[in-house]
Design a protein around this motif. Sequence first.
Motif, PDB file in Angstrom:
ATOM      1  N   ASP A  17     -69.832  18.674 133.233  1.00 46.00           N
ATOM      2  CA  ASP A  17     -68.946  18.838 132.080  1.00 46.00           C
ATOM      3  C   ASP A  17     -68.510  20.298 131.997  1.00 46.00           C
ATOM      4  OD1 ASP A  17     -67.519  18.418 129.787  1.00 46.00           O
ATOM      5  OD2 ASP A  17     -69.252  18.041 128.486  1.00 46.00           O
ATOM      6  N   GLU A  18     -67.290  20.558 132.437  1.00 46.15           N
ATOM      7  CA  GLU A  18     -66.825  21.947 132.547  1.00 46.15           C
ATOM      8  C   GLU A  18     -66.617  22.612 131.184  1.00 46.15           C
ATOM      9  OE1 GLU A  18     -63.618  22.684 135.369  1.00 46.15           O
ATOM     10  OE2 GLU A  18     -63.992  20.711 136.252  1.00 46.15           O
ATOM     11  N   THR A  19     -66.959  23.894 131.137  1.00 47.86           N
ATOM     12  CA  THR A  19     -66.685  24.714 129.961  1.00 47.86           C
ATOM     13  C   THR A  19     -65.194  25.023 129.911  1.00 47.86           C
ATOM     14  OG1 THR A  19     -68.867  25.740 130.031  1.00 47.86           O
ATOM     15  CG2 THR A  19     -67.151  26.934 128.858  1.00 47.86           C
ATOM     16  N   VAL A  20     -64.632  25.056 128.724  1.00 51.10           N
ATOM     17  CA  VAL A  20     -63.224  25.419 128.539  1.00 51.10           C
ATOM     18  C   VAL A  20     -63.168  26.798 127.888  1.00 51.10           C
ATOM     19  CG1 VAL A  20     -61.039  24.839 127.410  1.00 51.10           C
ATOM     20  CG2 VAL A  20     -62.481  23.024 128.361  1.00 51.10           C
ATOM     21  N   ASN A  21     -62.327  27.666 128.443  1.00 46.52           N
ATOM     22  CA  ASN A  21     -62.217  29.043 127.963  1.00 46.52           C
ATOM     23  C   ASN A  21     -60.789  29.379 127.553  1.00 46.52           C
ATOM     24  OD1 ASN A  21     -64.971  30.310 128.981  1.00 46.52           O
ATOM     25  ND2 ASN A  21     -64.167  29.079 130.654  1.00 46.52           N
ATOM     26  N   VAL A  22     -60.679  30.273 126.584  1.00 43.51           N
ATOM     27  CA  VAL A  22     -59.398  30.884 126.240  1.00 43.51           C
ATOM     28  C   VAL A  22     -59.472  32.341 126.680  1.00 43.51           C
ATOM     29  CG1 VAL A  22     -57.808  31.545 124.405  1.00 43.51           C
ATOM     30  CG2 VAL A  22     -59.017  29.391 124.257  1.00 43.51           C
ATOM     31  N   SER A  23     -58.448  32.786 127.402  1.00 45.84           N
ATOM     32  CA  SER A  23     -58.424  34.170 127.887  1.00 45.84           C
ATOM     33  C   SER A  23     -57.211  34.891 127.312  1.00 45.84           C
ATOM     34  CB  SER A  23     -58.374  34.199 129.415  1.00 45.84           C
ATOM     35  OG  SER A  23     -59.539  33.623 129.969  1.00 45.84           O
ATOM     36  N   PHE A  24     -57.454  36.085 126.803  1.00 42.91           N
ATOM     37  CA  PHE A  24     -56.397  36.918 126.227  1.00 42.91           C
ATOM     38  C   PHE A  24     -56.278  38.215 127.036  1.00 42.91           C
ATOM     39  CE2 PHE A  24     -58.336  34.480 122.873  1.00 42.91           C
ATOM     40  CZ  PHE A  24     -57.338  34.138 121.985  1.00 42.91           C
ATOM     41  N   HIS A  25     -55.053  38.639 127.297  1.00 46.48           N
ATOM     42  CA  HIS A  25     -54.834  39.990 127.810  1.00 46.48           C
ATOM     43  C   HIS A  25     -54.023  40.698 126.734  1.00 46.48           C
ATOM     44  CE1 HIS A  25     -54.495  43.393 130.336  1.00 46.48           C
ATOM     45  NE2 HIS A  25     -53.208  43.238 130.617  1.00 46.48           N
ATOM     46  N   LEU A  26     -54.604  41.744 126.152  1.00 46.28           N
ATOM     47  CA  LEU A  26     -54.005  42.410 125.001  1.00 46.28           C
ATOM     48  C   LEU A  26     -53.379  43.751 125.357  1.00 46.28           C
ATOM     49  CD1 LEU A  26     -56.905  41.754 122.443  1.00 46.28           C
ATOM     50  CD2 LEU A  26     -54.934  40.288 122.954  1.00 46.28           C
ATOM     51  N   ARG A  27     -52.339  44.101 124.625  1.00 52.65           N
ATOM     52  CA  ARG A  27     -51.705  45.408 124.816  1.00 52.65           C
ATOM     53  C   ARG A  27     -52.378  46.424 123.881  1.00 52.65           C
ATOM     54  NH1 ARG A  27     -46.962  46.493 127.351  1.00 52.65           N
ATOM     55  NH2 ARG A  27     -46.309  44.306 127.245  1.00 52.65           N
ATOM     56  N   VAL A  28     -53.623  46.757 124.225  1.00 54.56           N
ATOM     57  CA  VAL A  28     -54.376  47.768 123.498  1.00 54.56           C
ATOM     58  C   VAL A  28     -55.068  48.661 124.524  1.00 54.56           C
ATOM     59  CG1 VAL A  28     -54.799  46.292 121.479  1.00 54.56           C
ATOM     60  CG2 VAL A  28     -56.436  46.296 123.361  1.00 54.56           C
ATOM     61  N   ASP A  29     -55.552  49.772 124.074  1.00 58.42           N
ATOM     62  CA  ASP A  29     -56.264  50.700 124.959  1.00 58.42           C
ATOM     63  C   ASP A  29     -57.757  50.662 124.627  1.00 58.42           C
ATOM     64  OD1 ASP A  29     -57.279  52.724 126.495  1.00 58.42           O
ATOM     65  OD2 ASP A  29     -55.921  54.281 125.769  1.00 58.42           O
ATOM     66  N   PRO A  30     -58.561  50.009 125.451  1.00 61.63           N
ATOM     67  CA  PRO A  30     -59.995  49.881 125.171  1.00 61.63           C
ATOM     68  C   PRO A  30     -60.731  51.219 125.082  1.00 61.63           C
ATOM     69  CG  PRO A  30     -59.315  48.364 126.908  1.00 61.63           C
ATOM     70  CD  PRO A  30     -58.191  49.336 126.701  1.00 61.63           C
ATOM     71  N   LYS A  31     -60.119  52.280 125.618  1.00 64.10           N
ATOM     72  CA  LYS A  31     -60.751  53.595 125.592  1.00 64.10           C
ATOM     73  C   LYS A  31     -60.668  54.235 124.205  1.00 64.10           C
ATOM     74  CE  LYS A  31     -59.849  54.556 130.485  1.00 64.10           C
ATOM     75  NZ  LYS A  31     -59.174  55.460 131.450  1.00 64.10           N
ATOM     76  N   GLN A  32     -59.760  53.715 123.384  1.00 59.59           N
ATOM     77  CA  GLN A  32     -59.576  54.266 122.043  1.00 59.59           C
ATOM     78  C   GLN A  32     -60.455  53.518 121.041  1.00 59.59           C
ATOM     79  OE1 GLN A  32     -57.694  57.031 121.724  1.00 59.59           O
ATOM     80  NE2 GLN A  32     -57.325  56.839 123.940  1.00 59.59           N
ATOM     81  N   SER A  33     -61.266  54.248 120.297  1.00 60.46           N
ATOM     82  CA  SER A  33     -62.194  53.620 119.349  1.00 60.46           C
ATOM     83  C   SER A  33     -61.467  52.827 118.265  1.00 60.46           C
ATOM     84  CB  SER A  33     -63.083  54.689 118.700  1.00 60.46           C
ATOM     85  OG  SER A  33     -62.294  55.643 117.989  1.00 60.46           O
ATOM     86  N   ASP A  34     -60.239  53.228 117.928  1.00 53.89           N
ATOM     87  CA  ASP A  34     -59.507  52.533 116.871  1.00 53.89           C
ATOM     88  C   ASP A  34     -58.708  51.343 117.402  1.00 53.89           C
ATOM     89  OD1 ASP A  34     -57.574  53.940 118.242  1.00 53.89           O
ATOM     90  OD2 ASP A  34     -56.587  54.751 116.462  1.00 53.89           O
ATOM     91  N   GLN A  35     -58.889  51.020 118.690  1.00 52.32           N
ATOM     92  CA  GLN A  35     -58.198  49.864 119.254  1.00 52.32           C
ATOM     93  C   GLN A  35     -59.179  48.854 119.860  1.00 52.32           C
ATOM     94  OE1 GLN A  35     -54.555  50.287 121.435  1.00 52.32           O
ATOM     95  NE2 GLN A  35     -54.004  52.189 120.429  1.00 52.32           N
ATOM     96  N   GLN A  36     -60.412  48.904 119.392  1.00 53.39           N
ATOM     97  CA  GLN A  36     -61.396  47.933 119.827  1.00 53.39           C
ATOM     98  C   GLN A  36     -61.139  46.584 119.140  1.00 53.39           C
ATOM     99  OE1 GLN A  36     -63.823  48.353 122.260  1.00 53.39           O
ATOM    100  NE2 GLN A  36     -62.594  50.196 122.570  1.00 53.39           N
ATOM    101  N   VAL A  37     -61.360  45.519 119.851  1.00 51.14           N
ATOM    102  CA  VAL A  37     -61.214  44.173 119.285  1.00 51.14           C
ATOM    103  C   VAL A  37     -62.549  43.473 119.483  1.00 51.14           C
ATOM    104  CG1 VAL A  37     -59.953  41.997 119.361  1.00 51.14           C
ATOM    105  CG2 VAL A  37     -58.767  44.152 119.881  1.00 51.14           C
ATOM    106  N   ARG A  38     -63.265  43.270 118.393  1.00 52.89           N
ATOM    107  CA  ARG A  38     -64.612  42.704 118.467  1.00 52.89           C
ATOM    108  C   ARG A  38     -64.940  41.975 117.180  1.00 52.89           C
ATOM    109  NH1 ARG A  38     -70.277  46.098 119.566  1.00 52.89           N
ATOM    110  NH2 ARG A  38     -71.651  44.263 119.629  1.00 52.89           N
ATOM    111  N   GLY A  39     -65.647  40.883 117.280  1.00 52.24           N
ATOM    112  CA  GLY A  39     -66.036  40.145 116.086  1.00 52.24           C
ATOM    113  C   GLY A  39     -66.695  38.827 116.432  1.00 52.24           C
ATOM    114  N   VAL A  40     -66.687  37.912 115.474  1.00 46.82           N
ATOM    115  CA  VAL A  40     -67.285  36.595 115.677  1.00 46.82           C
ATOM    116  C   VAL A  40     -66.325  35.516 115.181  1.00 46.82           C
ATOM    117  CG1 VAL A  40     -69.670  37.380 115.536  1.00 46.82           C
ATOM    118  CG2 VAL A  40     -68.473  36.706 113.449  1.00 46.82           C
TER     119      VAL A  40
END
Length: 230
Positions: free
Chosen positions: A39-62
């Motif tokens: 039973d395969e896992t299904v995933n959603v993948s996002f590629h975002l136009r943000v800069d992960p190196k910048q602390s104010d452009q982090q995307v994290r949560g639940v």
Amino acid sequence: MKKRGKRYQAVEKLIDREKEYDISQAVELVKKAASAKFDETVNVSFHLRVDPKQSDQQVRGVINLPHGTGKTVRIVAFVKGDNADKAKQAGADFVGDKDLMDKIGKGWLDFDVVVATPDMMKEISKLGKVLGPRGLMPNPKSGTVASDIAGAIKEIKAGKVEYRLDKGANLHIVVGKASFSQEQLSDNIQTTVREIIQAKPVSCKGQYLKNLTISSAMGPSVRLNAQSIK
């Protein structure tokens, strides 16, 4: 190059790599493409136009998925005293304090999530080099550090998933199993996409979602039109 099965190849021919499908079409194609013997896992993948190196452009949560992930989540709970019984009753798979830390420090990692009460964090910090790189370090922002340890465990067991931007500005989030119904997968995917859109950093200007796809573990990816999300 690995030879793909006939079912995979047949479905792949139906997918236009340049087209963005609406939610119902995309889910239908992904379910058809899931041809593995498990039973395969299904995933959603996002590629975002943000800069992960910048602390104010982090995307994290639940995200609390309405139908869960379909995956059995093995939870380690670092607690003391009465909280040990509460954690066990709530469904934690492994419960302890220093004894459990020693076991992990020696290389044991047969679990998926770590939760802890606030009073345990000073000791757990010693495992930072082991848990940190694997994204397993408890964190108040993800709800894995909580005074109500039973509540935290029950939420995770019910389908709460954590997401965190990688170095390439990508997010990969499990949203269910191929055996889920069309409606269940659609609900979980829509909940996930809405959450990520709402998590757009204030400092991010202009286009935010560069690419959005869904796929099963062994199937081809299908581009999803975010505008089709209700």
